[in-house]
Design a protein around this motif. Structure first.
Motif, PDB file in Angstrom:
ATOM      1  N   VAL A  56      71.962 -63.443  25.989  1.00 59.69           N
ATOM      2  CA  VAL A  56      73.085 -64.257  26.459  1.00 59.69           C
ATOM      3  C   VAL A  56      73.823 -63.421  27.498  1.00 59.69           C
ATOM      4  N   VAL A  57      73.904 -63.949  28.713  1.00 59.20           N
ATOM      5  CA  VAL A  57      74.379 -63.165  29.845  1.00 59.20           C
ATOM      6  C   VAL A  57      75.633 -63.816  30.422  1.00 59.20           C
ATOM      7  N   GLU A  58      76.658 -63.004  30.615  1.00 55.13           N
ATOM      8  CA  GLU A  58      77.909 -63.473  31.214  1.00 55.13           C
ATOM      9  C   GLU A  58      78.096 -62.795  32.563  1.00 55.13           C
ATOM     10  N   ASP A  59      78.308 -63.618  33.586  1.00 51.54           N
ATOM     11  CA  ASP A  59      78.639 -63.085  34.908  1.00 51.54           C
ATOM     12  C   ASP A  59      80.093 -62.623  34.864  1.00 51.54           C
ATOM     13  N   ILE A  60      80.299 -61.301  34.973  1.00 53.42           N
ATOM     14  CA  ILE A  60      81.653 -60.750  34.830  1.00 53.42           C
ATOM     15  C   ILE A  60      82.253 -60.357  36.174  1.00 53.42           C
ATOM     16  N   THR A  61      81.755 -61.002  37.235  1.00 54.56           N
ATOM     17  CA  THR A  61      82.319 -60.712  38.558  1.00 54.56           C
ATOM     18  C   THR A  61      83.810 -61.007  38.584  1.00 54.56           C
ATOM     19  N   ASP A  62      84.186 -62.196  38.115  1.00 52.94           N
ATOM     20  CA  ASP A  62      85.605 -62.571  38.107  1.00 52.94           C
ATOM     21  C   ASP A  62      86.392 -61.679  37.163  1.00 52.94           C
ATOM     22  N   ARG A  63      85.782 -61.318  36.012  1.00 51.41           N
ATOM     23  CA  ARG A  63      86.486 -60.461  35.062  1.00 51.41           C
ATOM     24  C   ARG A  63      86.735 -59.087  35.683  1.00 51.41           C
ATOM     25  N   LYS A  64      85.711 -58.575  36.368  1.00 45.67           N
ATOM     26  CA  LYS A  64      85.891 -57.282  37.025  1.00 45.67           C
ATOM     27  C   LYS A  64      87.021 -57.360  38.042  1.00 45.67           C
ATOM     28  N   ALA A  65      87.024 -58.455  38.817  1.00 39.03           N
ATOM     29  CA  ALA A  65      88.084 -58.622  39.808  1.00 39.03           C
ATOM     30  C   ALA A  65      89.444 -58.743  39.126  1.00 39.03           C
ATOM     31  N   ALA A  66      89.460 -59.492  37.979  1.00 38.32           N
ATOM     32  CA  ALA A  66      90.720 -59.649  37.257  1.00 38.32           C
ATOM     33  C   ALA A  66      91.187 -58.321  36.674  1.00 38.32           C
ATOM     34  N   GLU A  67      90.230 -57.555  36.143  1.00 36.59           N
ATOM     35  CA  GLU A  67      90.606 -56.247  35.594  1.00 36.59           C
ATOM     36  C   GLU A  67      91.154 -55.338  36.686  1.00 36.59           C
ATOM     37  N   GLU A  68      90.529 -55.403  37.861  1.00 34.35           N
ATOM     38  CA  GLU A  68      91.022 -54.596  38.967  1.00 34.35           C
ATOM     39  C   GLU A  68      92.406 -55.071  39.397  1.00 34.35           C
ATOM     40  N   ALA A  69      92.558 -56.429  39.425  1.00 29.24           N
ATOM     41  CA  ALA A  69      93.873 -56.967  39.788  1.00 29.24           C
ATOM     42  C   ALA A  69      94.909 -56.570  38.753  1.00 29.24           C
ATOM     43  N   LEU A  70      94.478 -56.570  37.448  1.00 23.58           N
ATOM     44  CA  LEU A  70      95.414 -56.184  36.391  1.00 23.58           C
ATOM     45  C   LEU A  70      95.815 -54.726  36.536  1.00 23.58           C
ATOM     46  N   ARG A  71      94.827 -53.873  36.818  1.00 20.31           N
ATOM     47  CA  ARG A  71      95.168 -52.455  37.012  1.00 20.31           C
ATOM     48  C   ARG A  71      96.115 -52.285  38.190  1.00 20.31           C
ATOM     49  N   THR A  72      95.841 -53.046  39.267  1.00 18.74           N
ATOM     50  CA  THR A  72      96.727 -52.970  40.428  1.00 18.74           C
ATOM     51  C   THR A  72      98.111 -53.479  40.088  1.00 18.74           C
ATOM     52  N   SER A  73      98.127 -54.599  39.320  1.00 22.57           N
ATOM     53  CA  SER A  73      99.422 -55.176  38.940  1.00 22.57           C
ATOM     54  C   SER A  73     100.209 -54.222  38.049  1.00 22.57           C
ATOM     55  N   GLU A  74      99.480 -53.628  37.064  1.00 20.52           N
ATOM     56  CA  GLU A  74     100.168 -52.702  36.169  1.00 20.52           C
ATOM     57  C   GLU A  74     100.682 -51.485  36.929  1.00 20.52           C
ATOM     58  N   GLU A  75      99.893 -51.040  37.897  1.00 24.08           N
ATOM     59  CA  GLU A  75     100.340 -49.891  38.690  1.00 24.08           C
ATOM     60  C   GLU A  75     101.565 -50.274  39.535  1.00 24.08           C
ATOM     61  N   THR A  76     101.498 -51.490  40.094  1.00 26.34           N
ATOM     62  CA  THR A  76     102.636 -51.977  40.892  1.00 26.34           C
ATOM     63  C   THR A  76     103.870 -52.099  40.020  1.00 26.34           C
ATOM     64  N   PHE A  77     103.680 -52.662  38.794  1.00 24.36           N
ATOM     65  CA  PHE A  77     104.813 -52.810  37.881  1.00 24.36           C
ATOM     66  C   PHE A  77     105.378 -51.442  37.502  1.00 24.36           C
ATOM     67  N   ARG A  78     104.459 -50.491  37.266  1.00 28.71           N
ATOM     68  CA  ARG A  78     104.927 -49.150  36.888  1.00 28.71           C
ATOM     69  C   ARG A  78     105.748 -48.524  38.007  1.00 28.71           C
ATOM     70  N   VAL A  79     105.240 -48.628  39.242  1.00 25.57           N
ATOM     71  CA  VAL A  79     105.963 -48.043  40.371  1.00 25.57           C
ATOM     72  C   VAL A  79     107.293 -48.752  40.579  1.00 25.57           C
ATOM     73  N   ALA A  80     107.250 -50.110  40.495  1.00 17.74           N
ATOM     74  CA  ALA A  80     108.485 -50.875  40.701  1.00 17.74           C
ATOM     75  C   ALA A  80     109.501 -50.544  39.631  1.00 17.74           C
ATOM     76  N   MET A  81     109.033 -50.415  38.376  1.00 20.58           N
ATOM     77  CA  MET A  81     109.948 -50.105  37.285  1.00 20.58           C
ATOM     78  C   MET A  81     110.557 -48.730  37.454  1.00 20.58           C
ATOM     79  N   GLU A  82     109.724 -47.779  37.856  1.00 23.57           N
ATOM     80  CA  GLU A  82     110.249 -46.414  37.987  1.00 23.57           C
ATOM     81  C   GLU A  82     111.263 -46.289  39.111  1.00 23.57           C
ATOM     82  N   HIS A  83     111.091 -47.059  40.154  1.00 20.15           N
ATOM     83  CA  HIS A  83     111.973 -46.933  41.309  1.00 20.15           C
ATOM     84  C   HIS A  83     113.005 -48.048  41.397  1.00 20.15           C
ATOM     85  N   ALA A  84     113.086 -48.909  40.368  1.00 18.16           N
ATOM     86  CA  ALA A  84     114.052 -50.004  40.395  1.00 18.16           C
ATOM     87  C   ALA A  84     115.473 -49.456  40.333  1.00 18.16           C
ATOM     88  N   SER A  85     116.393 -50.178  40.978  1.00 19.37           N
ATOM     89  CA  SER A  85     117.798 -49.738  40.987  1.00 19.37           C
ATOM     90  C   SER A  85     118.541 -50.187  39.740  1.00 19.37           C
TER      91      SER A  85
END
Length: 884
Positions: A517-546
């Protein structure tokens, strides 16, 4: 009548050969003619000589069957041809006549008259041939008698003597040569002790009734044989006075027949028990289609017990309709052809059963069909399983066709046996081009397979070659494996997949193949990358928020805090992470804060905004605006809480000063403004005639402005009361209709100034709400005046009332320009107006809707609006229904 001496002389001198014999057959006397005939020249009778011993063997049979019985029963015999053996051993045909006479001492004698048969040689030859044939038949009859174990016997009641044929001796297990003379009592004693009285009774009854007797009894066991069963038939002989003189009977050994019958009955019982234990229906039908046998299973399928079915026709049992449908098969079965077919039958309980029916012809010894066996098997469960299997296969086919997962099955050697539509779409190969022709290696990255093979060989200490064995190595050890691979489509496109391999086994646990049983995880990989980017963005924004930002776990403990929050509260990051939110919440705000957190955790609310106080490390408190939101897991449970905490201490101080200013100004202005309004009203009223037109106009303008100023001061006073919590409410159950009607009556004059009419359906409903009537009038006046003010001339304002289960809604709709998207979020704020310019055409303080919202909330209701720009607006209020 001649005397006895004369009779003897006649007997002696008679030209015909004559013999006198006892009833038992022993020769007592014979005349000269008989002596000459047989060659007894000395006139002496051989010792213990019976008459039948003078006859040939065939003639002995004729004598025993055709002479003795009639002579005993009837007393005379017509001429019967016999062969007598002379002294020299030659055979002489004679005609024998016999009569039973009184011997004078109470004993009957048999008198035989013998006349030599003379005739042509042809006749003699015929007689010779007939006698030879008769001898052969006699031998056959003797053999048949022995085989059939049927013998005859007779008894002389006067003497008590009993004669047994050889077969009777054989049946009794005794040798005639060794047997002592018998009498009737001795013969009866050969029967079993328990049956002797019954035998005596049967014979006695026959003598009394002059009717034949018959019985089946046991013989007593002897040293040569055990208990034997015999069947006896006989009749009694009577003299002219009707007195019994003898008994003649036949005896047949029925031991084997009884045993065979018992065996047959036992066999039939075993067959019935076997047939009854079979779950199917077993029956037998003769050529007339009458039931001759039915097993117990018929009782469930028909309204009849098996015993009741015997004798019934097939049409009666099955019903005319079903019989008509089965008749072609019945005709074929009676024609000798085996039949099989399927039927749907409704049994007496109303259930529908599926039956597999077989008709097996029953052939007789001559090959003719005597009837047929019917065997009916309940295949309902099988049909249901087949139906379920078909549905399952259809469902499986539908699932395989509709699923987004690639499903690929192989044989143990890797040859593809299944390649679903999703696999075709993803890899670009057609199923017919792959199944039976390729292995999954066709679409795998060769270098990746080689690398994975090296890993497996190192981990498992094996030496497999790169290929299909690589894909199943781990599955063969654990039953299944899931891991990532790179697939290469037919067009060269590469994409990541998640492959789950499982062994396929049969009922004997033998491997029959593998399922992938095979799942094409192209979208999941992209989502995971987007999530990592989002989490990194959130972390940076949180650390530097006023402003302060934090993440809390469901238990309320800090998981992450930013630098702005640590600066606001005066704690280090490590110190805050060791606390929960309650520890830094002002004691007066803790209960409300805990309630909000519970609402967020339970899913009752998703976001919350509030102003609250926090305790700093130095003991000081700060005001902050808290905005919290719940981040949830897929199952709806709360994963964590995200909060923004903004320092509003300075804003709160500004508002405090502003509120104090408003309070002071409103109280200080109310008395002089009221006086000015009164004076201007006096000038505009009774003193208007003493003023010039220009002065009247100025006074009118000043009077209207004073009224607006009074409304503004009143609104400011209400704001002050609301802010200080001093606005009083008298909540009670009130009929809503009269309140709405009074509001319309009070505001219609104001609406008339704009050429607007107000309509309502409130009078049609009888509903009571829990409100403060005066405060509700204040809210309705604000909503109605706004609706009239912003409606075009000639339009109308509609007021509708609808009642629900716990709330009642009052809606005020106008048909003006509506509320702009930009102004909608601000509409319930203080001092807010869509047009706040100095040249605006609609005047107002901008406080009415804010005050209305606070009043409705204090009464336990809700207020809101719906509006489409250019199509008017509908303001609604929900009021709690009074509890009956």
């Amino acid at each position: 009548m001649t005397d006895k001496g004369s009779a003897l002389d006649l007997f002696e001198l008679a030209p015909a050969a004559m013999v006198l014999c006892h009833r038992q057959g022993f020769v007592q006397k014979f005349n000269r003619a008989f002596a000459r005939l047989v060659g007894w020249q000395d006139g002496k009778i051989p010792p213990a000589r019976q008459f039948k011993e003078l006859l040939t063997r065939p003639s002995q049979y004729i004598y025993g069957s055709q002479v003795v019985p009639p002579l005993h029963l009837l007393g005379a015999v017509e001429e019967i041809e016999l062969d007598i053996v002379t002294a020299d051993g030659s055979k002489l045909p004679v005609l024998l006549g016999a009569v039973q006479i009184d011997g004078g001492d109470g004993e009957n004698l048999h008198c035989f008259s013998l006349t030599p048969v003379k005739g042509r040689r042809a006749y003699a030859r015929e007689q010779f041939e007939a006698r030879a044939k008769l001898e052969r038949q006699q031998e056959y009859l003797d053999l048949a008698e022995k085989l059939a174990r049927v013998g005859h016997w007779h008894a002389q009641l006067a003497t008590g003597e009993v004669f047994w044929s050889p077969v009777v001796y054989s049946i009794h297990g005794r040798d005639p040569a060794d047997a002592a003379p018998l009498d009737l009592e001795k013969a009866i004693n050969y029967y079993h002790a328990d049956d002797r009285e019954a035998v005596r009774a049967a014979i006695t009854e026959a003598m009394d009734s002059k009717q034949p007797f018959a019985f089946e009894k046991r013989l007593a066991p002897s040293e040569h044989q055990g208990v034997r069963y015999v069947e006896a038939y006989g009749l009694c002989e009577f003299d002219n006075a009707g007195q019994p003189t003898g008994i003649f009977g036949v005896l047949r050994d029925v031991t084997e027949a009884r045993q065979a019958q018992a065996d047959l009955e036992a066999s039939e019982e075993r067959y019935r028990m076997l047939a009854d234990s079979v779950p199917g229906l077993i029956g037998y039908w003769d050529r007339d289609l009458c039931c001759r046998f039915a097993n117990q299973a018929y009782q469930e399928w028909t309204p009849y017990a098996p015993a009741e079915l015997v004798g019934m026709t097939m049409a009666q049992v099955a019903g005319e309709e079903l019989f008509a449908r089965n008749q072609p098969y019945v005709v074929a079965a009676l024609g000798g052809e085996r039949q099989s077919f399927e039927r749907t039958v409704v049994i007496p309980t109303g259930e529908t059963r599926h039956a597999w029916i077989e008709y097996l012809p029953d052939h007789g010894p001559d090959g003719t069909v005597r009837g047929f066996y019917s065997m009916i098997t309940d295949v309902t469960a099988l049909k249901q399983r087949d139906q379920a299997e078909q549905e399952s296969n259809a469902l499986q086919s539908a699932v395989l066709s509709s699923t987004s997962y690639m499903v690929i099955a192989t044989k143990p050697d890797g040859t593809v046996t299944m390649f679903n539509a999703a696999a075709e779409a993803a890899l670009g190969y057609r199923a017919e081009d792959v199944i039976g022709k390729h292995t999954p290696g066709l679409w795998h990255d060769v270098s990746e397979v080689v690398e994975r093979t090296e890993q497996i060989n190192a981990e498992l200490e094996t030496a497999i070659e790169p290929g299909f064995a690589t894909f199943i190595a781990q599955a063969d050890r654990t039953g299944s494996e899931t891991r990532g691979w790179t697939y290469i489509a037919k067009d060269g496109r590469r994409f990541p997949v998640r492959l789950s391999v499982t062994q396929l086994r049969d009922t004997d646990e033998q491997i029959t193949g593998y399922l992938g049983v095979v799942e094409d995880i192209t979208d999941r990989k992209a989502a995971e990358e987007a999530l990592r980017t989002s989490e990194e963005t959130f972390r940076v924004a949180m650390e530097h928020a006023s402003i302060g930002m934090t993440v809390l776990d469901p238990g309320g403990r800090w998981v992450r805090v930013n630098q702005a929050l640590t600066q606001l509260l005066g704690y280090t990051e490590e110190q805050l992470l060791g606390l929960d939110f309650i520890a830094v919440t002002h004691p007066d705000d803790r209960v409300a804060s805990e309630q909000v957190v519970q609402q967020l955790l339970s899913g009752e609310i998703d976001t919350h905004t509030a102003e609250k106080r926090y305790l700093c490390r130095d003991g000081q408190s700060v005001w902050a605006q808290l905005s919290a939101a719940a981040v949830r897991n897929p199952d709806g449970s709360t994963k964590y809480l995200v909060a923004q905490i903004q320092d509003i201490t300075e804003r709160r101080e500004v508002e405090r000063v502003k509120n104090e200013l408003i309070s002071t100004v409103s109280h200080e202005l109310r008395t002089p403004v009221t006086s000015i309004r009164g004076a201007l009203g006096l000038l505009a009223g009774t003193m208007a005639n003493d003023l010039s037109p220009q002065a009247v106009k100025l006074v009118d303008i000043a009077n209207k402005n004073s009224e607006r100023l009074i409304l503004l001061v009143n609104d400011m006073l209400d704001i002050d009361k609301i802010a200080s919590g001093k606005m009083a409410f008298d909540l009670r159950s009130e009929a809503l209709g009269p309140i709405i009607g009074m509001a319309l009556e009070n505001n219609q004059p104001y609406a008339d100034r704009f050429g607007v009419s107000i309509n309502t359906n409130a009078e049609e409903l009888s509903v009571e709400v829990m409100v403060d009537p005066a405060r509700l009038q204040q809210v309705m006046s604000n909503l109605l005046s706004n609706a009239a003010k912003f409606s075009p001339a000639g339009e109308q304002v509609d007021v509708t009332v609808t009642a629900g289960d716990t709330m009642c809604r009052v809606a005020v709709r106008d048909y003006g320009q509506g509320i702009s998207t930009a102004f909608a979020p601000l509409i319930f704020g203080k001092f807010t107006q869509a047009d706040s310019s100095a040249t605006r055409s609609k005047y107002g303080s901008g406080l009415g809707l804010h005050i209305s919202r606070e009043i409705i909330l204090q009464m336990g209701g809700q207020i809101g609006f719906d509006s489409t720009p250019g199509e008017g607006a509908t303001f609604w209020i929900d009021l709690p229904l009074a509890v009956a």
